[in-house]
Enzyme design. Structure first.
Site: not given
Ligand code: 5RP
Length: 260
Positions: A34, A36, A90, A111, A129
């Site tokens: 992602g 982050t 993330g 993940e 979040k």
């Molecule tokens: C990917 C994820 C990411 O960690 C989640 O979607 C957060 O994404 P971002 O850092 O772009 O907001 O679970 O499967």
């Protein structure tokens, strides 16, 4: 350069930068997926370059593996790396118990495997979040393509018996075609509104034939680093029961943007 980023990206960057301070020489690390997590991979590569750290990294998606190799990290498959010291990833939502909804980027299966094969999981995020009750973000569920419509019907039926507000399961699309995960599966996004009992829901979903895994991370995450656009970071460690507040000085970290 950091100051040219959007406030959300500055917040994500600040969280990622702080989390990378947890890394020690010789560690085996899980790298999340992602936007982050991508800041974290870049910040980590900067530390590796500057401090000659010897790390072994495992990526949670093809995307992260590509980025990691691009910035010079040693990326191995999980089965070659073995048990990991720390995974940094993330999240899409988190509550006070650090129960998470993940999978917005479609990588929830790897993940979850990588995070649970680690001594410690630390989540990096911006403050938007954090929720009291999970479920505003649609819950991703990975299903095998064979018979996915039957799996969807069974899921919608079981949701009627769960403590949730909605029961709609939507097939995630990539343009005109169903989205395909790195493992060749599809994703159903469940619009639940609120999840009253994440543990019960997670167990029930994983009983449905065709469901590979769901995006609820329960008792997996140990700590969260929450970043803010002005460089403030809050580091909440659930295991230690501590909260630390610090500030990242953006100017010192400009290096990582040179190849963007
Ligand atoms: C990917 C994820 C990411 O960690 C989640 O979607 C957060 O994404 P971002 O850092 O772009 O907001 O679970 O499967």
């Amino acid at each position: 350069m950091v100051l040219q980023l959007t406030p959300i990206d500055r917040a994500k960057f600040a969280a990622a930068r702080r989390a990378v301070d947890l890394v020690e020489d010789g560690m085996k690390l899980g790298l999340g997926t992602g936007s982050t997590a991508a800041w974290m991979v870049r910040a980590l590569a900067e530390r590796v370059r500057e401090e000659n750290l010897r790390l072994t990294c495992v990526a949670t998606s093809r995307r992260t593996a590509e980025l990691g190799r691009e910035v010079g990290l040693k990326i191995l498959p999980l089965d070659e790396a073995g048990w990991l010291d720390l995974t940094i990833d993330g999240t899409d939502e988190f509550d006070t118990d650090l129960t998470l909804i993940k999978g917005g980027g479609g990588a929830l299966l790897m993940e979850k495997i990588v995070a649970t094969a680690s001594d410690r999981m630390v989540v990096i995020t911006d403050a938007s979040k954090e929720v009291k009750t999970l479920g505003h973000f649609p819950l991703p569920v990975e299903v095998i393509p064979f018979g996915w419509q039957a799996s969807r019907m069974l899921i919608e039926e079981l949701l009627n018996a769960m403590d949730v507000m909605g029961t709609n399961a939507t097939l995630r699309m990539n343009g005109e075609r169903p989205f395909v995960t790195d493992e060749g599966n599809h994703i159903l996004d469940l619009s639940l509104g609120r999840i009253g009992n994440p543990r019960q829901l997670s167990l029930a979903l994983n009983q449905v034939p065709g469901v590979v895994e769901n995006g609820l991370f329960i008792d997996i995450c140990d700590a969260v680093v929450i970043g803010y656009a002005d460089g403030r970071v809050e580091f909440r460690d659930l295991t230690e029961g501590t909260i630390e507040n610090e500030r990242i000085v953006f100017e010192e970290t400009d290096n990582i943007f040179r190849d963007l």
